[in-house]
Design a protein around this motif. Structure first.
Motif, short mmCIF file in Angstrom:
data_model
loop_
_atom_site.label_atom_id
_atom_site.label_comp_id
_atom_site.label_asym_id
_atom_site.label_seq_id
_atom_site.Cartn_x
_atom_site.Cartn_y
_atom_site.Cartn_z
N ALA A 19 -5.69 9.19 -0.23
CA ALA A 19 -5.59 8.30 -1.40
C ALA A 19 -4.48 7.28 -1.20
CB ALA A 19 -5.32 9.12 -2.67
N VAL A 20 -4.82 6.01 -1.44
CA VAL A 20 -3.86 4.92 -1.28
C VAL A 20 -3.92 4.02 -2.51
CG1 VAL A 20 -3.16 2.93 0.09
CG2 VAL A 20 -4.10 4.95 1.23
N ARG A 21 -2.76 3.67 -3.06
CA ARG A 21 -2.69 2.72 -4.17
C ARG A 21 -2.21 1.38 -3.61
NH1 ARG A 21 0.93 4.86 -7.08
NH2 ARG A 21 2.67 3.45 -6.61
N ARG A 22 -3.05 0.35 -3.81
CA ARG A 22 -2.69 -0.99 -3.34
C ARG A 22 -2.31 -1.86 -4.53
NH1 ARG A 22 -6.63 0.79 0.25
NH2 ARG A 22 -6.03 0.50 2.45
N THR A 23 -1.24 -2.62 -4.38
CA THR A 23 -0.74 -3.47 -5.46
C THR A 23 -0.55 -4.89 -4.92
OG1 THR A 23 0.45 -1.60 -6.44
CG2 THR A 23 1.07 -3.81 -7.17
N ALA A 34 0.85 -1.19 0.00
CA ALA A 34 0.00 0.00 0.00
C ALA A 34 0.88 1.24 0.00
CB ALA A 34 -0.92 0.00 1.21
N THR A 35 0.61 2.13 -0.95
CA THR A 35 1.40 3.35 -1.08
C THR A 35 0.48 4.56 -1.03
OG1 THR A 35 2.99 2.20 -2.51
CG2 THR A 35 3.06 4.62 -2.50
N THR A 50 -0.68 7.96 -2.02
CA THR A 50 -0.44 8.77 -3.22
C THR A 50 -0.93 10.21 -3.07
OG1 THR A 50 -2.55 8.01 -4.15
CG2 THR A 50 -0.56 6.75 -4.71
#
Length: 204
Positions: A177-181, A170-171, A173
């Motif tokens: 707002a969080v971008r999960r990969t 989880a980053t 952004t």
């Protein structure tokens, strides 16, 4: 699926069950101490959560899954299942090993291997979560890797327990707002695995 705490594993398990319940019965197993079912309360999944406080209750849940012919099951988490297994073998202490006359780790690992193999029989689709930990490779020595947080050799054995082993990151952004990969592809220093079918790698 393994990750650091707070990356979103439990929410991902809930999303999986929410999608798969259209294809058959689903269930969520909470191993006492994780209590991730609280995260799922607002996801509209209804009463599908079970809690197991020990290995005996886990086996009761497993028998129920077979009886009800579950389509999809989420287990939170294999890290806690390993702890419950250790307690079932040696009680409220660490297993003896090393220089002691009795090495109990063999029994602990063997019984955990049986429990892990049994996970496959719970349902057509079984997704299991675990916290991650930094693991030192005993063969390569200084090589450090992010593996599922399991005791001793179980941290390495987990690679073979599942068809897929994914790492969730989880980053942040931006504000809120969080971008999960979720990564299954071979990744240096992170334990991942994608089962191969008919000689071709699974993509996704």
């Amino acid at each position: 699926i393994h990750s650091v705490f707070g990356a979103g594993k439990t929410h991902l398990l809930g999303d999986m069950l929410r999608v798969e319940r259209a294809r058959g019965p689903v269930a969520y197993l909470n191993l006492a101490g994780e209590d991730g079912y609280k995260t799922l309360a607002g996801m509209g999944l209804g009463d599908i959560a079970y809690t197991a406080h020990n290995v005996a209750e886990y086996k009761e849940f497993a028998a129920l899954c077979v009886k009800e012919k579950m389509h999809a099951v989420a287990v939170d988490s294999v890290r806690t299942l390993a702890a419950l297994n250790m307690h079932a073998v040696v009680g409220d202490r660490m297993p003896q090993g090393g220089d002691s006359k009795v090495n109990e780790w063999g029994d602990v690992h063997l019984k955990m291997q049986h429990l892990a193999a049994g996970l496959r029989s719970l349902a057509h689709i079984v997704v299991v979560s675990s916290a991650s930990d930094l693991f030192k490779d005993p063969v390569a020595g200084t090589v450090m890797q992010i593996n599922p947080d399991l005791p001793g050799r179980e941290s390495r054995d987990a690679w073979g327990w599942f068809d897929f082993l994914g790492y969730l990151s989880a980053t942040v952004t931006g504000p809120g707002a969080v971008r999960r990969t979720l990564t299954f592809a071979p990744t240096p220093r992170i334990a991942t695995r994608a089962h191969r079918s008919e000689g071709r790698p699974v993509e996704g």
